[in-house]
Each structure stands twice: as structure tokens, then as C-alpha cells.
Design a protein around this motif. Structure first.
Motif, mmCIF file in Angstrom:
data_model
loop_
_atom_site.group_PDB
_atom_site.id
_atom_site.type_symbol
_atom_site.label_atom_id
_atom_site.label_comp_id
_atom_site.label_asym_id
_atom_site.label_seq_id
_atom_site.Cartn_x
_atom_site.Cartn_y
_atom_site.Cartn_z
ATOM 1 N N HIS A 20 -84.270 7.227 -5.851
ATOM 2 C CA HIS A 20 -83.042 6.904 -6.801
ATOM 3 C C HIS A 20 -84.047 8.742 -7.628
ATOM 4 O O HIS A 20 -85.480 8.936 -7.393
ATOM 5 N N LEU A 21 -82.987 9.385 -7.915
ATOM 6 C CA LEU A 21 -83.336 10.836 -8.739
ATOM 7 C C LEU A 21 -83.405 10.667 -10.306
ATOM 8 O O LEU A 21 -82.104 10.213 -10.903
ATOM 9 N N VAL A 22 -84.387 10.072 -11.370
ATOM 10 C CA VAL A 22 -83.853 9.930 -12.645
ATOM 11 C C VAL A 22 -83.676 11.024 -13.623
ATOM 12 O O VAL A 22 -84.732 12.443 -13.382
ATOM 13 N N VAL A 23 -82.445 11.093 -14.335
ATOM 14 C CA VAL A 23 -82.505 12.118 -15.006
ATOM 15 C C VAL A 23 -83.056 11.497 -16.601
ATOM 16 O O VAL A 23 -82.190 10.459 -16.578
ATOM 17 N N PRO A 24 -83.608 12.159 -16.821
ATOM 18 C CA PRO A 24 -84.038 11.722 -18.613
ATOM 19 C C PRO A 24 -83.338 11.693 -19.886
ATOM 20 O O PRO A 24 -82.169 12.338 -19.453
ATOM 21 N N ALA A 35 -78.507 7.637 -6.625
ATOM 22 C CA ALA A 35 -78.716 7.114 -5.792
ATOM 23 C C ALA A 35 -79.399 8.556 -4.871
ATOM 24 O O ALA A 35 -78.014 8.963 -4.692
ATOM 25 N N VAL A 36 -80.444 8.375 -4.250
ATOM 26 C CA VAL A 36 -80.352 9.582 -2.754
ATOM 27 C C VAL A 36 -81.205 9.121 -2.423
ATOM 28 O O VAL A 36 -81.760 7.376 -2.240
ATOM 29 N N ILE A 68 -74.838 8.386 5.699
ATOM 30 C CA ILE A 68 -75.754 7.037 5.349
ATOM 31 C C ILE A 68 -76.129 5.821 6.095
ATOM 32 O O ILE A 68 -77.535 5.643 6.966
ATOM 33 N N GLU A 69 -75.110 5.120 6.949
ATOM 34 C CA GLU A 69 -75.323 4.718 7.413
ATOM 35 C C GLU A 69 -75.542 4.875 9.502
ATOM 36 O O GLU A 69 -76.664 4.474 9.385
ATOM 37 N N TRP A 70 -74.974 6.515 9.845
ATOM 38 C CA TRP A 70 -74.866 6.807 10.780
ATOM 39 C C TRP A 70 -76.431 7.855 10.822
ATOM 40 O O TRP A 70 -76.860 7.939 11.897
ATOM 41 N N LEU A 71 -76.353 8.037 9.554
ATOM 42 C CA LEU A 71 -78.021 9.098 10.366
ATOM 43 C C LEU A 71 -79.070 8.576 10.670
ATOM 44 O O LEU A 71 -79.999 9.132 11.752
ATOM 45 N N PRO A 72 -79.686 6.886 10.389
ATOM 46 C CA PRO A 72 -80.668 6.606 10.823
ATOM 47 C C PRO A 72 -81.184 6.510 11.995
ATOM 48 O O PRO A 72 -81.912 7.209 12.990
ATOM 49 N N LYS A 73 -79.665 6.566 12.776
ATOM 50 C CA LYS A 73 -80.011 6.400 14.559
ATOM 51 C C LYS A 73 -79.768 7.178 15.244
ATOM 52 O O LYS A 73 -79.886 7.537 16.532
ATOM 53 N N VAL A 82 -79.645 12.814 1.130
ATOM 54 C CA VAL A 82 -78.148 12.711 0.658
ATOM 55 C C VAL A 82 -78.303 11.940 -0.567
ATOM 56 O O VAL A 82 -78.609 11.299 -0.887
ATOM 57 N N LEU A 83 -77.349 12.774 -1.282
ATOM 58 C CA LEU A 83 -76.870 12.309 -2.645
ATOM 59 C C LEU A 83 -75.475 11.688 -2.832
ATOM 60 O O LEU A 83 -74.831 12.926 -2.727
ATOM 61 N N PRO A 84 -74.880 10.975 -2.602
ATOM 62 C CA PRO A 84 -73.343 10.303 -3.005
ATOM 63 C C PRO A 84 -72.477 10.627 -4.254
ATOM 64 O O PRO A 84 -71.221 11.349 -4.088
ATOM 65 N N VAL A 85 -73.599 11.067 -4.969
ATOM 66 C CA VAL A 85 -72.844 11.260 -6.487
ATOM 67 C C VAL A 85 -74.011 11.250 -7.527
ATOM 68 O O VAL A 85 -74.782 10.810 -8.044
ATOM 69 N N LEU A 86 -73.219 12.974 -7.475
ATOM 70 C CA LEU A 86 -74.402 13.832 -8.840
ATOM 71 C C LEU A 86 -73.825 13.528 -10.458
ATOM 72 O O LEU A 86 -74.068 13.437 -10.886
ATOM 73 N N ASN A 87 -72.065 13.694 -10.456
ATOM 74 C CA ASN A 87 -72.279 13.163 -11.463
ATOM 75 C C ASN A 87 -71.035 11.759 -11.981
ATOM 76 O O ASN A 87 -69.985 11.274 -11.818
#
Ligand SMILES: [Zn+2]
Length: 331
Positions: A20-24, A35-36, A68-73, A82-87
């Protein structure tokens, strides 16, 4: 004093990381996390992919999840974050802006550490993620009020070299439209900020009102094409077909190319996106609903153009945009 924004994992760790990226926290909202996903395959381009900048544009978060599903392969070199949801606050509300402070995340970059919650998201992304990327894909969509072809967009950039690199990156998606969009409201945009730092940044856009399987497949194919061109994944660039059209074209639209409604009423579209129109061709009709004897108003093309975006049938106010026209870009 709050903790500074930070990641819960080390971006330099090899291979896949999920965290995760923690937003204070601040006066208006407590600390929260975005989620990152990160995949570090060493040398190569450093790419950041973001979705959910606007909370009512959900193609981006869905395509990000597929990646995120297929990049590892698939990923063979370089680094992808990849940060799917910025807001998440706007996504939960299915709202363009953050309900809590009313701000548009895409107008507050680079953000403020001591600002309201939307400004703190921008600050966290600017300070923690952006320094770790040379290229950014921000996955938007055009929202429910427009029909818009799959497109990758950039705004005019003063630095000619960065402009050329950015247009080439946009064209690598092979989506039906690569667009140079002159805009009068670019202050605080994520892309303007990244461009000012010398980064290649493009926005993918796709309209149509509903999130369809077809739209997601086209969107994902475009992103995959760009990753192949960057050498981050192996594979072949594929043509993307949209409504039986296969060719991709590079277009330009100016502020003056947006057609506005001459009065209040219900807009009836009379052409489709990517139609070629000549001066005087009918774009749409504006109907008054106050009186059935009041004449409807024809909205016609002022010059030879390609229909880039057309308003869905909807109530519009006077001076509200109903169509955006474009022309081939001549460099
Ligand atoms: Zn957007």
C-alpha cells in the motif's frame, strides 16, 4: 506532525511486491491506504500505471486489475508500478470528484501535505511514486455523458522533444485515436505536473456510458501494445478494431472545436464518433421540451472535421458542450 506518505514495501525489492501507499491523516479524514502492485525486473523503463483518478471512470481500475493478473508471467524487464485506484473516496461514491472536499484530484497536483484529503492523495503520489517512474499511463474514461472512441490523449507540451516522445508513446497503444488536446483547464492536472518534471505521461480515455466487456478488451489490448513497444513484455503489437474500424489516426482538437448548445433542451445526436463531416452537416438537434410547437434547433458542423466526441441524449443547458470535432494532426 503526521507521518510522511510512504509505501509499506520496498520498491527496489526484485520481483513482485504487493502492498500500500499510505496517505497520512488530516483534519478531514484519518490515515488511509491505496493498494499498490509493483514488479521489478531490473534494467529497463520505469512505468507507473494509475486508474481511478476520477471516481466514475471504472474502466481504468478494471484494466489495472487485469494487468496485475498477467504481468507476473509476462514482464521480462524494467519496473512497473500499478495503482488501480488513485481516489478510493471518489470511486466509492461513483463520483468524479472527492465528496469530502469537493475537489477534482486531477486539478490539485502536485498536492499539499497539509491540505485536504484530495490534496494529500496527490502529495503522496507526487512524492512517493512519481520519482520512481519515467513514464506514466493514467487510465481514464470519458464518463457516462459522452460517446468517445478509445483514445490516448496528451496536451500540448512546450518542450518539443518531450511532446514528440509523448505523442509516440500515445500512438504505441494503437487505439483508434491518438489525440493532441488543447485545453484551457490544465492547471493542477497530473499529466501537466509530470510533464513539467520531464516525464512521458499519457491518458487513455474511453467513453460510452457503461463499462462493457468489449470496451475493456480494447482498452487492455491498447495497454498491452504499449508495454510491448516499451520492451517491458514480450509479444506482438496487435491491431485494435473498434466498430469495424481498424485504422488508428492522430488527431488534434482545439478549444474552439467544442460545439456548445445554443439553448437549453434535450440534445439528440445525429452522427457517430469518427464520422467525417463537411461544413453544414447535421451534428445533432436540440429540442425544447417546454412547447411542442417550438422549433427544434439544428447544430451543424462549421467546417470539415472528424467527430471526436458526441453528447449522449441528455438535458443540456445553454453553452454546455454537445460535440467535440477534430482534424488530422499535421506536425
Ligand atoms: Zn478522468
Amino acid at each position: 506532525m503526521n507521518e510522511a506518505p510512504h509505501l509499506t514495501f520496498d520498491l527496489d525489492a526484485p520481483g513482485v511486491s504487493r502492498g500500500h501507499l499510505v496517505v497520512p491523516g488530516g483534519a478531514d479524514h484519518e490515515e488511509f491506504s491505496l493498494a499498490v502492485f509493483s514488479l521489478n525486473k531490473g534494467e529497463g523503463p520505469r512505468l507507473l500505471i494509475t486508474g481511478g483518478n476520477h471516481g466514475n471512470e471504472l474502466e481504468g481500475p478494471l484494466v489495472a486489475r487485469r494487468l496485475i493478473e498477467w504481468l507476473p508471467k509476462a514482464q521480462t524487464s524494467g519496473r512497473i508500478i500499478v495503482l488501480p485506484v488513485l481516489n478510493p473516496l471518489a470511486v466509492q461514491a461513483w463520483s468524479r470528484n472527492t465528496p469530502l472536499d469537493g475537489l477534482n484530484l486531477n486539478r490539485v497536483f502536485p498536492g499539499r501535505a497539509d491540505g485536504s484529503v484530495t490534496e494529500r492523495i496527490a502529495d503522496a503520489v507526487s512524492r512517493v511514486l512519481l520519482p520512481n517512474a519515467d513514464i506514466v499511463f493514467d487510465l481514464h474514461s470519458f464518463g457516462p455523458t459522452w460517446d468517445f472512441p478509445p483514445a490516448v490523449i496528451t496536451h500540448p507540451i512546450a518542450d518539443a522533444d518531450l511532446m514528440a516522445k509523448t505523442l509516440a508513446m500515445a500512438a504505441a497503444f494503437k487505439l483508434p485515436v491518438t489525440l493532441l488536446w488543447q485545453h484551457d483547464d490544465t492547471a493542477g492536472m497530473f499529466d501537466s505536473w509530470a510533464h513539467s518534471l520531464g516525464k512521458v505521461f499519457v491518458c487513455a480515455e474511453f467513453g460510452g456510458g457503461t463499462v462493457s466487456a468489449e470496451a475493456l478488451a480494447i482498452y487492455e489490448a491498447g495497454v498491452r501494445n504499449a508495454l510491448v513497444t516499451l520492451g517491458l513484455v514480450e509479444g506482438k503489437v496487435e491491431d485494435v478494431s473498434f466498430r469495424n474500424k481498424r485504422s488508428s489516426q492522430t488527431l488534434e482538437t482545439l478549444i474552439s472545436n467544442e460545439l456548445k448548445s445554443p439553448a437549453q433542451g434535450i440534445f439528440e445526436p445525429r452522427c457517430s464518433v469518427l464520422d467525417e463531416v463537411r461544413p453544414g452537416d447535421l451534428i445533432g438537434i436540440l429540442h425544447s421540451m417546454d412547447s411542442v410547437s417550438a422549433p427544434s434547433i439544428d447544430i451543424r458542423a462549421p467546417g470539415p472535421s472528424i467527430v471526436l466526441a458526441i453528447g449522449s441524449g441528455a438535458h443540456v443547458d445553454r453553452n454546455e458542450g454537445v460535440a467535440i470535432l477534430a482534424r488530422p494532426l499535421h506536425n
